[in-house]
Design a protein around this motif. Structure first.
Motif, short mmCIF file in Angstrom:
data_model
loop_
_atom_site.label_atom_id
_atom_site.label_comp_id
_atom_site.label_asym_id
_atom_site.label_seq_id
_atom_site.Cartn_x
_atom_site.Cartn_y
_atom_site.Cartn_z
N ASP A 92 -4.88 3.02 -1.82
CA ASP A 92 -4.56 4.03 -0.80
C ASP A 92 -5.84 4.30 -0.02
O ASP A 92 -6.74 4.98 -0.51
N GLU A 151 -1.32 -0.03 -0.16
CA GLU A 151 -1.24 -1.45 0.19
C GLU A 151 -1.48 -2.27 -1.06
O GLU A 151 -2.35 -1.94 -1.88
N GLU A 152 -0.70 -3.32 -1.22
CA GLU A 152 -0.83 -4.17 -2.39
C GLU A 152 -2.07 -5.04 -2.26
O GLU A 152 -2.26 -5.73 -1.28
N HIS A 193 0.89 6.40 0.62
CA HIS A 193 1.11 5.00 1.01
C HIS A 193 0.02 4.12 0.39
O HIS A 193 -1.17 4.43 0.49
N ASN A 225 3.99 -6.01 1.04
CA ASN A 225 2.64 -5.55 0.71
C ASN A 225 2.47 -4.05 0.72
O ASN A 225 1.33 -3.57 0.68
N SER A 226 3.54 -3.27 0.81
CA SER A 226 3.42 -1.82 0.91
C SER A 226 4.28 -1.11 -0.13
O SER A 226 5.41 -1.52 -0.39
#
Length: 125
Positions: free
Chosen positions: A77, A64-65, A62, A53-54
């Motif tokens: 983000d 996150e999905e 960074h 998930n990243s």
């Protein structure tokens, strides 16, 4: 399906990895190469899927999905309140500002898949 030993994974040809993931339910990890368009033409770092998930862009941002389909991945983000959409059919990466407006468009120049994350040399995850 049992997990493959890491040495076995290293010997699977890259072109077969996406097919394996689609037909066995195994997680595959993407590396998306891109170049900037118009407003940011010098941007050329990859964005790398580092776990389920990243994602990390340019060893700095960074994401996150949020969702993933065969055609697109939506990432968020939280530190910048920025949404990224990787659209595979159009070979575009769309970046949306916090207000929801389209801020940047990148052109995808290549996508590679692996059965383990491929972290570029020197990146800190």
């Amino acid at each position: 399906m049992p997990a493959l030993p890491s040495r076995a994974i290293e010997h699977i040809p890259g072109h077969a990895v996406q097919h394996i993931g689609e037909h066995t339910g195994m997680e595959t990890y993407a590396t998306v190469d891109f170049v900037g368009r118009d407003t940011n033409p010098n941007a050329v770092p990859p964005i790398v899927e580092v776990d389920e998930n990243s994602w990390i862009e340019a060893n700095f941002w960074h994401f996150e999905e949020v969702s993933e389909t065969r055609d697109q991945v939506v990432l968020f983000d939280d530190s910048r309140d920025v949404t990224m959409v990787i659209n595979y059919p159009t070979d575009e990466i769309l970046i949306y500002a916090p207000n929801g407006e389209l801020a940047l468009i990148y052109d995808i120049t290549g996508v590679s898949y692996s059965l383990t994350p491929v972290i570029p040399d020197g990146w800190v995850v």
